[in-house]
Design a protein around this motif. Sequence first.
Motif, PDB file in Angstrom:
ATOM      1  N   GLY A  38       0.775  -1.236   0.000  1.00  0.00           N
ATOM      2  CA  GLY A  38       0.000   0.000   0.000  1.00  0.00           C
ATOM      3  C   GLY A  38       0.806   1.285   0.000  1.00  0.00           C
ATOM      4  O   GLY A  38       0.229   2.382  -0.055  1.00  0.00           O
ATOM      5  N   ILE A  39       2.136   1.216   0.075  1.00  0.00           N
ATOM      6  CA  ILE A  39       2.949   2.437   0.003  1.00  0.00           C
ATOM      7  C   ILE A  39       3.050   2.848  -1.469  1.00  0.00           C
ATOM      8  O   ILE A  39       3.385   2.027  -2.325  1.00  0.00           O
ATOM      9  CB  ILE A  39       4.338   2.222   0.624  1.00  0.00           C
ATOM     10  CG1 ILE A  39       4.190   1.805   2.103  1.00  0.00           C
ATOM     11  CG2 ILE A  39       5.183   3.481   0.521  1.00  0.00           C
ATOM     12  CD1 ILE A  39       5.496   1.454   2.785  1.00  0.00           C
ATOM     13  N   ILE A  44       7.673   6.319  -3.790  1.00  0.00           N
ATOM     14  CA  ILE A  44       8.923   5.583  -3.573  1.00  0.00           C
ATOM     15  C   ILE A  44       9.944   5.931  -4.652  1.00  0.00           C
ATOM     16  O   ILE A  44      11.121   6.188  -4.348  1.00  0.00           O
ATOM     17  CB  ILE A  44       8.645   4.066  -3.556  1.00  0.00           C
ATOM     18  CG1 ILE A  44       7.828   3.682  -2.315  1.00  0.00           C
ATOM     19  CG2 ILE A  44       9.963   3.278  -3.581  1.00  0.00           C
ATOM     20  CD1 ILE A  44       7.282   2.263  -2.350  1.00  0.00           C
ATOM     21  N   ASP A  45       9.515   5.984  -5.911  1.00  0.00           N
ATOM     22  CA  ASP A  45      10.436   6.327  -6.999  1.00  0.00           C
ATOM     23  C   ASP A  45      11.048   7.706  -6.787  1.00  0.00           C
ATOM     24  O   ASP A  45      12.257   7.907  -6.974  1.00  0.00           O
ATOM     25  CB  ASP A  45       9.704   6.296  -8.343  1.00  0.00           C
ATOM     26  CG  ASP A  45       9.372   4.885  -8.808  1.00  0.00           C
ATOM     27  OD1 ASP A  45       9.979   3.927  -8.263  1.00  0.00           O
ATOM     28  OD2 ASP A  45       8.510   4.737  -9.689  1.00  0.00           O
ATOM     29  N   ARG A  46      10.218   8.665  -6.394  1.00  0.00           N
ATOM     30  CA  ARG A  46      10.727  10.025  -6.155  1.00  0.00           C
ATOM     31  C   ARG A  46      11.638  10.063  -4.927  1.00  0.00           C
ATOM     32  O   ARG A  46      12.606  10.823  -4.876  1.00  0.00           O
ATOM     33  CB  ARG A  46       9.560  11.007  -6.001  1.00  0.00           C
ATOM     34  CG  ARG A  46       8.856  11.273  -7.332  1.00  0.00           C
ATOM     35  CD  ARG A  46       7.787  12.338  -7.199  1.00  0.00           C
ATOM     36  NE  ARG A  46       6.607  11.841  -6.500  1.00  0.00           N
ATOM     37  CZ  ARG A  46       5.967  12.494  -5.544  1.00  0.00           C
ATOM     38  NH1 ARG A  46       6.399  13.674  -5.132  1.00  0.00           N
ATOM     39  NH2 ARG A  46       4.886  11.973  -4.985  1.00  0.00           N
ATOM     40  N   PHE A 125      12.274  17.892  -0.504  1.00  0.00           N
ATOM     41  CA  PHE A 125      12.724  16.814   0.382  1.00  0.00           C
ATOM     42  C   PHE A 125      11.774  16.649   1.577  1.00  0.00           C
ATOM     43  O   PHE A 125      11.301  15.550   1.867  1.00  0.00           O
ATOM     44  CB  PHE A 125      14.145  17.136   0.853  1.00  0.00           C
ATOM     45  CG  PHE A 125      14.860  16.024   1.568  1.00  0.00           C
ATOM     46  CD1 PHE A 125      15.728  15.178   0.891  1.00  0.00           C
ATOM     47  CD2 PHE A 125      14.703  15.825   2.940  1.00  0.00           C
ATOM     48  CE1 PHE A 125      16.415  14.169   1.548  1.00  0.00           C
ATOM     49  CE2 PHE A 125      15.376  14.818   3.606  1.00  0.00           C
ATOM     50  CZ  PHE A 125      16.236  13.983   2.908  1.00  0.00           C
ATOM     51  N   LYS A 126      11.489  17.740   2.274  1.00  0.00           N
ATOM     52  CA  LYS A 126      10.674  17.684   3.488  1.00  0.00           C
ATOM     53  C   LYS A 126       9.273  17.133   3.202  1.00  0.00           C
ATOM     54  O   LYS A 126       8.813  16.196   3.881  1.00  0.00           O
ATOM     55  CB  LYS A 126      10.577  19.070   4.118  1.00  0.00           C
ATOM     56  CG  LYS A 126       9.669  19.153   5.349  1.00  0.00           C
ATOM     57  CD  LYS A 126       9.694  20.575   5.927  1.00  0.00           C
ATOM     58  CE  LYS A 126       8.871  20.678   7.205  1.00  0.00           C
ATOM     59  NZ  LYS A 126       7.423  20.644   6.943  1.00  0.00           N
ATOM     60  N   ASP A 127       8.591  17.711   2.214  1.00  0.00           N
ATOM     61  CA  ASP A 127       7.219  17.296   1.937  1.00  0.00           C
ATOM     62  C   ASP A 127       7.147  15.823   1.539  1.00  0.00           C
ATOM     63  O   ASP A 127       6.270  15.075   1.997  1.00  0.00           O
ATOM     64  CB  ASP A 127       6.621  18.146   0.814  1.00  0.00           C
ATOM     65  CG  ASP A 127       6.341  19.581   1.259  1.00  0.00           C
ATOM     66  OD1 ASP A 127       6.374  19.833   2.478  1.00  0.00           O
ATOM     67  OD2 ASP A 127       6.100  20.428   0.385  1.00  0.00           O
ATOM     68  N   LEU A 128       8.083  15.387   0.692  1.00  0.00           N
ATOM     69  CA  LEU A 128       8.050  14.002   0.223  1.00  0.00           C
ATOM     70  C   LEU A 128       8.296  13.024   1.365  1.00  0.00           C
ATOM     71  O   LEU A 128       7.554  12.043   1.532  1.00  0.00           O
ATOM     72  CB  LEU A 128       9.085  13.789  -0.882  1.00  0.00           C
ATOM     73  CG  LEU A 128       9.004  12.413  -1.563  1.00  0.00           C
ATOM     74  CD1 LEU A 128       9.330  12.523  -3.042  1.00  0.00           C
ATOM     75  CD2 LEU A 128       9.950  11.399  -0.914  1.00  0.00           C
ATOM     76  N   LEU A 200      12.457  -0.943   2.260  1.00  0.00           N
ATOM     77  CA  LEU A 200      12.286  -0.867   0.815  1.00  0.00           C
ATOM     78  C   LEU A 200      13.525  -1.457   0.149  1.00  0.00           C
ATOM     79  O   LEU A 200      14.650  -1.125   0.519  1.00  0.00           O
ATOM     80  CB  LEU A 200      12.107   0.581   0.370  1.00  0.00           C
ATOM     81  CG  LEU A 200      10.721   1.178   0.590  1.00  0.00           C
ATOM     82  CD1 LEU A 200      10.733   2.661   0.263  1.00  0.00           C
ATOM     83  CD2 LEU A 200       9.685   0.466  -0.268  1.00  0.00           C
ATOM     84  N   GLY A 201      13.327  -2.309  -0.835  1.00  0.00           N
ATOM     85  CA  GLY A 201      14.426  -3.011  -1.475  1.00  0.00           C
ATOM     86  C   GLY A 201      15.375  -2.086  -2.199  1.00  0.00           C
ATOM     87  O   GLY A 201      14.990  -1.054  -2.739  1.00  0.00           O
ATOM     88  N   ALA A 202      16.630  -2.459  -2.203  1.00  0.00           N
ATOM     89  CA  ALA A 202      17.663  -1.711  -2.902  1.00  0.00           C
ATOM     90  C   ALA A 202      17.905  -2.338  -4.274  1.00  0.00           C
ATOM     91  O   ALA A 202      17.744  -3.538  -4.463  1.00  0.00           O
ATOM     92  CB  ALA A 202      18.952  -1.730  -2.087  1.00  0.00           C
ATOM     93  N   GLU A 203      18.314  -1.496  -5.249  1.00  0.00           N
ATOM     94  CA  GLU A 203      18.653  -2.033  -6.569  1.00  0.00           C
ATOM     95  C   GLU A 203      19.875  -2.945  -6.487  1.00  0.00           C
ATOM     96  O   GLU A 203      19.950  -3.969  -7.162  1.00  0.00           O
ATOM     97  CB  GLU A 203      18.939  -0.889  -7.549  1.00  0.00           C
ATOM     98  CG  GLU A 203      17.700  -0.162  -8.016  1.00  0.00           C
ATOM     99  CD  GLU A 203      18.029   0.881  -9.075  1.00  0.00           C
ATOM    100  OE1 GLU A 203      19.163   0.874  -9.584  1.00  0.00           O
ATOM    101  OE2 GLU A 203      17.144   1.690  -9.379  1.00  0.00           O
TER     102      GLU A 203
END
Length: 314
Positions: A38-39, A44-46, A125-128, A200-203
């Motif tokens: 649900g996230i 997440i991409d941003r 940065f803060k808002d995201l 969250l998974g790392a590349e």
Amino acid sequence: MPLNTLPVLSLADDPAKFAKSIGDSFKTFGFAMVKDHGIDADLIDRAWKLTAEFFALPEMEKLSYHNPAIAGARGYTPFGTEIAKDAKAHDLKEFWHVGRDLPEGSPLADASMPPNVWPARPEGFKDLFEELYRQFDETGATILSRIAVYLGLDEHWFDPAIGDGNSVMRLLHYPPIEGLDGEAIRAGAHGDINLITLLLGAEEAGLELLYKGEEWISASPPPGALVINVGDMLERLTNHVLPSTIHRVRNPDPERARFSRYSMPFFLHLRSDFAIRTLPQCISPENPDRYPEAILADDFLQQRLVEIGLKKKS
């Protein structure tokens, strides 16, 4: 599926089914992989993009957000500061912490839960990260409600225990590794301090758990899934029915050594004033109470911060 392979579970499953699945996975591995969490995927991409942009800033600019007096609770912690308990070499990482903003006048506001620090750049940065923190917090509470059911508790048992809890979102950067000698690795073998960790998974691969205390196995999630693991507080609360499994981030293979690795764990914590007391249903003749004395969550945290090098002994 091989016995030493983590199953991938769906949070969209029937709650009772998911409760059984994640409880069994925790009992076996101390870990679980969870999709359909649900996230927001775009968020997440941003977040990955802004994380990379922040860590690419000049060193002196990043250091302006570092305050040793608060033991890494908020803002920036420089490369090589943290060390796994009993390790000989510091971890090869730098990180940024976002914590909970407490209501004005909260009795929980102290050095453990200071106000957030926000960088002047990158823009947004803060808002995201405030929104990502909120979504992590919400998903974590849902996961805990399922764990409560697995343990024979009311599904809302954890709600007051984590209300205004000292949860921290960590933005992690493991820089490229070249010409490294010695014992240092990206993250030494350790257990997490908190209740549960949502990652969250790392590349870039590298996360491994110590299966049954004998074999290092991969814990890298499939795209879009979370890795969730038991922390030391939940292990203590459940009298080791749910184990906090040792894990590490190993150094990359030579062909990947020149690439950075980024990851984003959310350490879900109890309220600082919550007394961690062994759950009665986790005590039996075969599993006697290991912790007859309760401990406040913040006292537990402070002990561990000293052990991992973020806080000096008082």
